[in-house]
Design a protein around this motif. Structure first.
Motif, PDB file in Angstrom:
ATOM      1  N   TRP A   1       0.740  -1.227  -0.222  1.00 41.77           N
ATOM      2  CA  TRP A   1      -0.216   0.181  -0.070  1.00 41.77           C
ATOM      3  C   TRP A   1       0.956   1.326   0.098  1.00 41.77           C
ATOM      4  O   TRP A   1       0.729   2.142  -0.873  1.00 41.77           O
ATOM      5  N   ASN A   2       1.817   1.387   0.915  1.00 42.43           N
ATOM      6  CA  ASN A   2       2.569   2.476   1.057  1.00 42.43           C
ATOM      7  C   ASN A   2       3.676   2.551  -0.209  1.00 42.43           C
ATOM      8  O   ASN A   2       3.927   3.778  -0.623  1.00 42.43           O
ATOM      9  N   LEU A   3       3.942   1.600  -0.660  1.00 44.68           N
ATOM     10  CA  LEU A   3       4.976   1.718  -1.732  1.00 44.68           C
ATOM     11  C   LEU A   3       4.136   1.876  -3.229  1.00 44.68           C
ATOM     12  O   LEU A   3       4.846   2.482  -4.151  1.00 44.68           O
ATOM     13  N   GLY A   4       3.086   1.319  -3.257  1.00 47.98           N
ATOM     14  CA  GLY A   4       2.355   1.171  -4.659  1.00 47.98           C
ATOM     15  C   GLY A   4       1.351   2.344  -4.706  1.00 47.98           C
ATOM     16  O   GLY A   4       1.105   2.607  -5.858  1.00 47.98           O
ATOM     17  N   ARG A   5       0.886   3.054  -3.818  1.00 48.24           N
ATOM     18  CA  ARG A   5      -0.034   4.167  -4.175  1.00 48.24           C
ATOM     19  C   ARG A   5       0.221   5.234  -4.973  1.00 48.24           C
ATOM     20  O   ARG A   5      -0.584   5.798  -5.750  1.00 48.24           O
ATOM     21  N   ASP A   6       1.666   5.864  -5.052  1.00 47.21           N
ATOM     22  CA  ASP A   6       2.248   6.759  -5.748  1.00 47.21           C
ATOM     23  C   ASP A   6       2.238   6.243  -7.362  1.00 47.21           C
ATOM     24  O   ASP A   6       2.034   7.140  -7.943  1.00 47.21           O
ATOM     25  N   TYR A   7       2.439   4.936  -7.380  1.00 40.51           N
ATOM     26  CA  TYR A   7       2.490   4.386  -8.876  1.00 40.51           C
ATOM     27  C   TYR A   7       1.284   4.007  -9.546  1.00 40.51           C
ATOM     28  O   TYR A   7       1.138   4.321 -10.666  1.00 40.51           O
ATOM     29  N   MET A   8       0.228   3.319  -8.691  1.00 40.11           N
ATOM     30  CA  MET A   8      -0.962   2.796  -8.905  1.00 40.11           C
ATOM     31  C   MET A   8      -2.098   3.416  -8.776  1.00 40.11           C
ATOM     32  O   MET A   8      -3.098   3.082  -9.226  1.00 40.11           O
ATOM     33  N   GLY A   9      -1.909   4.496  -7.970  1.00 38.72           N
ATOM     34  CA  GLY A   9      -3.270   5.184  -7.062  1.00 38.72           C
ATOM     35  C   GLY A   9      -3.512   4.477  -6.009  1.00 38.72           C
ATOM     36  O   GLY A   9      -3.475   3.384  -5.919  1.00 38.72           O
TER      37      GLY A   9
END
Length: 205
Positions: A21-29
């Protein structure tokens, strides 16, 4: 696996989802990061279902909650709706546990019945013991604790959503596991008491 169940729960239901969640939200939304973070828990739940290798109440319960939870996540369409779907899911689970008590088939009893059968006990004999009036009442109280757990989760999730919006997701993961462990610890006293009662009953029977 049984010896390390708490560590595995923490890893697949808390640690890995939080990292994704913390690493992916900037890339995937936000929404797709939430969906991706649920995949480790889904795979872990499938593995636990495979470990049972039997179509019993526990297996059906695990598979049903997995399918319903996954469908609610993928049908949400947005991050905030996914969080609200988790609230509705908790309400539904609480109602399920209450209903199982009302129809005199408390979920805790059947989960325990599957467990003792897997340990080599005769299912019919154990079911007769479990439906002893005193034992049945304790199983109902334990199942009521399950319903209370879901109710507490519902309230906390609603409060977090109103306060943090989408950012409530990671806190919800942590709170869910802490609350689950807390209620599980309390429930253990009920199961231990049931075991004591049954151990005293079996020589007589």
């Amino acid at each position: 696996m049984k010896k390390h169940i708490m560590v595995l729960d923490l890893l697949f239901y808390v640690a890995i989802p939080l990292v994704v969640w913390n690493l992916g939200r900037d890339y995937m939304g936000d929404y797709y990061a939430m969906l991706s973070s649920s995949i480790p828990g889904i795979l872990y739940s499938i593995y636990r279902f495979y470990e049972i290798r039997k179509v019993n109440f526990t297996g059906i319960f695990i598979l049903s909650t997995l399918v319903i939870g996954t469908l609610l996540d993928f049908l949400a369409g947005s991050a905030i709706q996914l969080l609200w779907n988790n609230v509705y899911y908790s309400i539904g689970m609480a109602l399920f546990f209450v209903m199982s008590i009302l129809i005199n088939k408390p979920a805790a009893l059947f989960l325990s019945l599957d467990l003792v059968e897997l340990q080599g006990n005769d299912r019919k004999s154990m079911k007769d013991l479990f439906y002893d009036k005193k034992v049945l009442m304790i199983f109902k109280l334990i199942t009521l604790l399950f319903a209370c757990r879901e109710s507490v989760l519902t309230v906390i999730r609603v409060l977090l959503i109103h306060k943090y919006g989408v950012d409530a997701f990671d806190q919800g993961i942590v709170y869910r596991q802490i609350i689950s462990w807390g209620f599980t610890f309390i429930s253990m006293f009920g199961f231990l008491y049931i075991a004591k009662i049954i151990n005293n009953m079996k020589p007589v029977d």
